[in-house]
Design a protein around this motif. Structure first.
Motif, PDB file in Angstrom:
ATOM      1  N   LEU A  31      -2.923  -2.242 -10.601  1.00 16.23           N
ATOM      2  CA  LEU A  31      -3.582  -1.746  -9.399  1.00 16.23           C
ATOM      3  C   LEU A  31      -4.574  -2.783  -8.893  1.00 16.23           C
ATOM      4  O   LEU A  31      -5.465  -3.216  -9.622  1.00 16.23           O
ATOM      5  CB  LEU A  31      -4.299  -0.430  -9.697  1.00 16.23           C
ATOM      6  CG  LEU A  31      -3.400   0.714 -10.182  1.00 16.23           C
ATOM      7  CD1 LEU A  31      -4.228   1.955 -10.463  1.00 16.23           C
ATOM      8  CD2 LEU A  31      -2.311   1.019  -9.156  1.00 16.23           C
ATOM      9  N   CYS A  32      -4.414  -3.147  -7.643  1.00 15.52           N
ATOM     10  CA  CYS A  32      -5.321  -4.105  -7.014  1.00 15.52           C
ATOM     11  C   CYS A  32      -6.516  -3.396  -6.393  1.00 15.52           C
ATOM     12  O   CYS A  32      -7.656  -3.838  -6.552  1.00 15.52           O
ATOM     13  CB  CYS A  32      -4.552  -4.907  -5.957  1.00 15.52           C
ATOM     14  SG  CYS A  32      -5.535  -6.116  -5.077  1.00 15.52           S
TER      15      CYS A  32
ATOM     16  N   GLY B  43      -2.522 -12.295 -12.392  1.00 12.64           N
ATOM     17  CA  GLY B  43      -3.630 -11.574 -13.018  1.00 12.64           C
ATOM     18  C   GLY B  43      -4.855 -11.506 -12.127  1.00 12.64           C
ATOM     19  O   GLY B  43      -5.859 -10.886 -12.496  1.00 12.64           O
ATOM     20  N   ILE B  44      -4.785 -12.101 -10.943  1.00  7.39           N
ATOM     21  CA  ILE B  44      -5.897 -12.045  -9.991  1.00  7.39           C
ATOM     22  C   ILE B  44      -6.021 -10.668  -9.325  1.00  7.39           C
ATOM     23  O   ILE B  44      -7.131 -10.125  -9.229  1.00  7.39           O
ATOM     24  CB  ILE B  44      -5.750 -13.167  -8.944  1.00  7.39           C
ATOM     25  CG1 ILE B  44      -6.007 -14.535  -9.600  1.00  7.39           C
ATOM     26  CG2 ILE B  44      -6.688 -12.964  -7.761  1.00  7.39           C
ATOM     27  CD1 ILE B  44      -5.676 -15.721  -8.722  1.00  7.39           C
ATOM     28  N   PRO B  45      -4.931 -10.049  -8.857  1.00  6.60           N
ATOM     29  CA  PRO B  45      -5.055  -8.764  -8.161  1.00  6.60           C
ATOM     30  C   PRO B  45      -5.786  -7.661  -8.919  1.00  6.60           C
ATOM     31  O   PRO B  45      -6.637  -6.977  -8.330  1.00  6.60           O
ATOM     32  CB  PRO B  45      -3.592  -8.379  -7.870  1.00  6.60           C
ATOM     33  CG  PRO B  45      -2.899  -9.696  -7.754  1.00  6.60           C
ATOM     34  CD  PRO B  45      -3.551 -10.579  -8.783  1.00  6.60           C
TER      35      PRO B  45
ATOM     36  N   TRP C 136       0.856  -1.194   0.000  1.00  5.73           N
ATOM     37  CA  TRP C 136       0.000   0.000   0.000  1.00  5.73           C
ATOM     38  C   TRP C 136       0.884   1.233   0.000  1.00  5.73           C
ATOM     39  O   TRP C 136       1.842   1.313   0.780  1.00  5.73           O
ATOM     40  CB  TRP C 136      -0.884   0.044   1.246  1.00  5.73           C
ATOM     41  CG  TRP C 136      -2.117  -0.805   1.204  1.00  5.73           C
ATOM     42  CD1 TRP C 136      -2.262  -2.077   1.679  1.00  5.73           C
ATOM     43  CD2 TRP C 136      -3.390  -0.431   0.664  1.00  5.73           C
ATOM     44  NE1 TRP C 136      -3.547  -2.526   1.475  1.00  5.73           N
ATOM     45  CE2 TRP C 136      -4.264  -1.534   0.855  1.00  5.73           C
ATOM     46  CE3 TRP C 136      -3.875   0.711   0.040  1.00  5.73           C
ATOM     47  CZ2 TRP C 136      -5.597  -1.518   0.437  1.00  5.73           C
ATOM     48  CZ3 TRP C 136      -5.199   0.735  -0.375  1.00  5.73           C
ATOM     49  CH2 TRP C 136      -6.046  -0.368  -0.168  1.00  5.73           C
ATOM     50  N   ILE C 137       0.595   2.183  -0.906  1.00  7.97           N
ATOM     51  CA  ILE C 137       1.345   3.436  -0.936  1.00  7.97           C
ATOM     52  C   ILE C 137       0.380   4.616  -0.840  1.00  7.97           C
ATOM     53  O   ILE C 137      -0.775   4.537  -1.258  1.00  7.97           O
ATOM     54  CB  ILE C 137       2.203   3.582  -2.210  1.00  7.97           C
ATOM     55  CG1 ILE C 137       1.321   3.597  -3.465  1.00  7.97           C
ATOM     56  CG2 ILE C 137       3.254   2.487  -2.274  1.00  7.97           C
ATOM     57  CD1 ILE C 137       2.079   3.950  -4.735  1.00  7.97           C
TER      58      ILE C 137
ATOM     59  N   MET D 295      -1.169  -2.510  -4.380  1.00  5.00           N
ATOM     60  CA  MET D 295      -0.602  -3.350  -5.428  1.00  5.00           C
ATOM     61  C   MET D 295      -0.203  -4.702  -4.843  1.00  5.00           C
ATOM     62  O   MET D 295       0.326  -4.760  -3.734  1.00  5.00           O
ATOM     63  CB  MET D 295       0.625  -2.667  -6.054  1.00  5.00           C
ATOM     64  CG  MET D 295       0.282  -1.453  -6.907  1.00  5.00           C
ATOM     65  SD  MET D 295       1.686  -0.324  -7.075  1.00  5.00           S
ATOM     66  CE  MET D 295       1.627   0.515  -5.502  1.00  5.00           C
ATOM     67  N   VAL D 296      -0.498  -5.760  -5.578  1.00  7.26           N
ATOM     68  CA  VAL D 296      -0.063  -7.094  -5.195  1.00  7.26           C
ATOM     69  C   VAL D 296       0.786  -7.614  -6.354  1.00  7.26           C
ATOM     70  O   VAL D 296       0.312  -7.690  -7.488  1.00  7.26           O
ATOM     71  CB  VAL D 296      -1.256  -8.027  -4.925  1.00  7.26           C
ATOM     72  CG1 VAL D 296      -0.778  -9.458  -4.692  1.00  7.26           C
ATOM     73  CG2 VAL D 296      -2.048  -7.521  -3.713  1.00  7.26           C
ATOM     74  N   TYR D 297       2.028  -7.946  -6.078  1.00  6.73           N
ATOM     75  CA  TYR D 297       2.966  -8.294  -7.145  1.00  6.73           C
ATOM     76  C   TYR D 297       3.798  -9.514  -6.746  1.00  6.73           C
ATOM     77  O   TYR D 297       3.932  -9.858  -5.571  1.00  6.73           O
ATOM     78  CB  TYR D 297       3.888  -7.117  -7.461  1.00  6.73           C
ATOM     79  CG  TYR D 297       4.809  -6.729  -6.329  1.00  6.73           C
ATOM     80  CD1 TYR D 297       6.115  -7.211  -6.269  1.00  6.73           C
ATOM     81  CD2 TYR D 297       4.381  -5.877  -5.295  1.00  6.73           C
ATOM     82  CE1 TYR D 297       6.966  -6.864  -5.235  1.00  6.73           C
ATOM     83  CE2 TYR D 297       5.221  -5.532  -4.255  1.00  6.73           C
ATOM     84  CZ  TYR D 297       6.500  -6.026  -4.223  1.00  6.73           C
ATOM     85  OH  TYR D 297       7.340  -5.695  -3.185  1.00  6.73           O
TER      86      TYR D 297
END
Length: 267
Positions: free
Chosen positions: A56-57, A117-119, A23-24, A68-70
C-alpha cells in the motif's frame, strides 16, 4: 481483519517505464489498513489462481480508497496494468503487519526505500508527520526520506510534500551516486529510528549500518508469495527465533511480516 471484496478501479496511469499508479475504491479494506501492510490482487484469467501481493502506497480512509504503485514483473501484473477506471478487481486485505509508528514518535526518522520499496514508505511519511487521516497517529516525528533509484525517479514530488528528501541514483544522474547508505553519509544525516523497504542487499546494508550506529531499525521484506495468509510457507525467511508455526528458524513474510525488527531476521 482481512476481507476479500470486489473493488472498483478509480484511476490508473503509468508513472515511469513499467511502473503503474493504481487507485481503487474499497468499501472496507481502506478503513482497517495501516502503513506497511499490503493487499492481494486477483487476476481475471482463470489460469492464474494465485493472487499477487502489492504494498500500500497511500490509504485514504475517508474516501474509502487505496493507492498502489507497482512494477510489471510478470503476466499477473501485466494484466493489472490494463485496468482502467470503472473496472472491477477482487482484492483481499489488509494483510501482514505495519510499521510500529509509536516507536518513532517525536524522533528523528529515516524512511529508506529502494526501487519498488519506495511506494510503501509514503503513507508512513504522511502518518509520522501528521498528514494522514488514520486515527491514533503518534506525536509528529522529524522525517527524512532516503530514496534509492537506479536512474528514473518516481514519487519524489509526493514525498516532498511531507518530509525532507535525500536521493541516491546508481548512475549518479541525480543526488548521490551510489546507494542510500552513501546518500546518508555524503549528506551527514543522523537518525534515531530507521524504517526501510527494498531489495535484500539494500536491507542487509541498512541492518549493518543500524547495528553499527546503534539505531533502532525495522525493515519490510520483499518476497514472492503464494497464499499471502501464512498457510503455505512459500515466503519464509530465516529468523533467529524458532517459529511457533513451523518449529524451525523461519518467519513467514506474509503473516509474521512483512515488517520485522531488523535483529529478528537473517538477511
Amino acid at each position: 481483519m482481512k476481507k476479500k471484496e470486489l473493488c472498483t478501479v478509480e484511476s490508473q496511469e503509468m508513472i515511469s517505464a513499467g511502473i503503474y499508479s493504481l487507485w481503487i475504491k474499497t468499501p472496507s479494506i481502506a478503513g482497517e489498513a495501516v502503513p506497511g501492510q499490503f493487499v492481494s490482487l486477483y487476476c481475471q484469467d482463470g489460469s492464474r489462481l494465485l493472487p499477487r501481493p502489492i504494498s500500500l502506497c497511500e490509504i485514504d480512509r475517508q474516501g474509502q480508497r487505496l493507492h498502489m504503485v507497482y512494477r510489471v514483473a510478470g503476466k499477473g501484473t501485466a494484466e493489472f496494468s490494463g485496468l482502467k477506471a470503472g473496472d472491477s478487481i477482487q482484492v483481499m486485505g489488509p494483510l501482514g503487519n505495519g510499521f510500529p509508528l509509536e516507536k518513532a514518535a517525536g524522533k528523528r526518522v529515516f524512511l529508506m526505500g529502494g526501487g519498488i520499496g519506495i511506494p510503501p514508505m509514503l503513507e508512513t511519511a504522511k502518518s509520522l508527520t501528521g498528514n494522514s487521516d488514520l486515527t491514533g497517529a503518534p506525536e509528529a516525528a522529524k522525517v527524512t526520506a532516503v530514496l534509492g533509484y537506479r536512474d528514473v525517479r518516481f514519487l519524489q514530488e509526493e514525498y516532498e510534500k511531507y518530509c525532507d528528501v535525500c536521493i541516491s541514483t546508481e548512475d549518479g544522474s541525480y543526488g548521490t551516486k551510489g546507494n542510500v547508505i552513501d546518500a546518508i553519509k555524503e549528506n551527514g544525516l543522523e537518525a534515531d529510528v530507521i524504517f526501510a523497504c527494498g531489495p535484500t542487499p539494500m536491507l542487509r546494508g541498512i541492518k549493518a549500518y543500524a547495528e553499527e550506529k546503534g539505531i533502532a531499525c525495522w525493515i519490510s521484506m520483499e518476497e514472492k508469495m503464494a497464499c499471502g495468509i501464512g498457510a503455505c510457507l512459500a515466503c519464509v525467511c530465516q529468523s533467529k527465533e524458532v517459529d511457533s508455526h513451523s518449529h524451525v528458524h523461519n518467519k513467514r513474510v506474509c503473516k509474521d511480516g512483512p515488517v520485522f525488527e531488523a535483529s529478528e531476521v537473517e538477511l
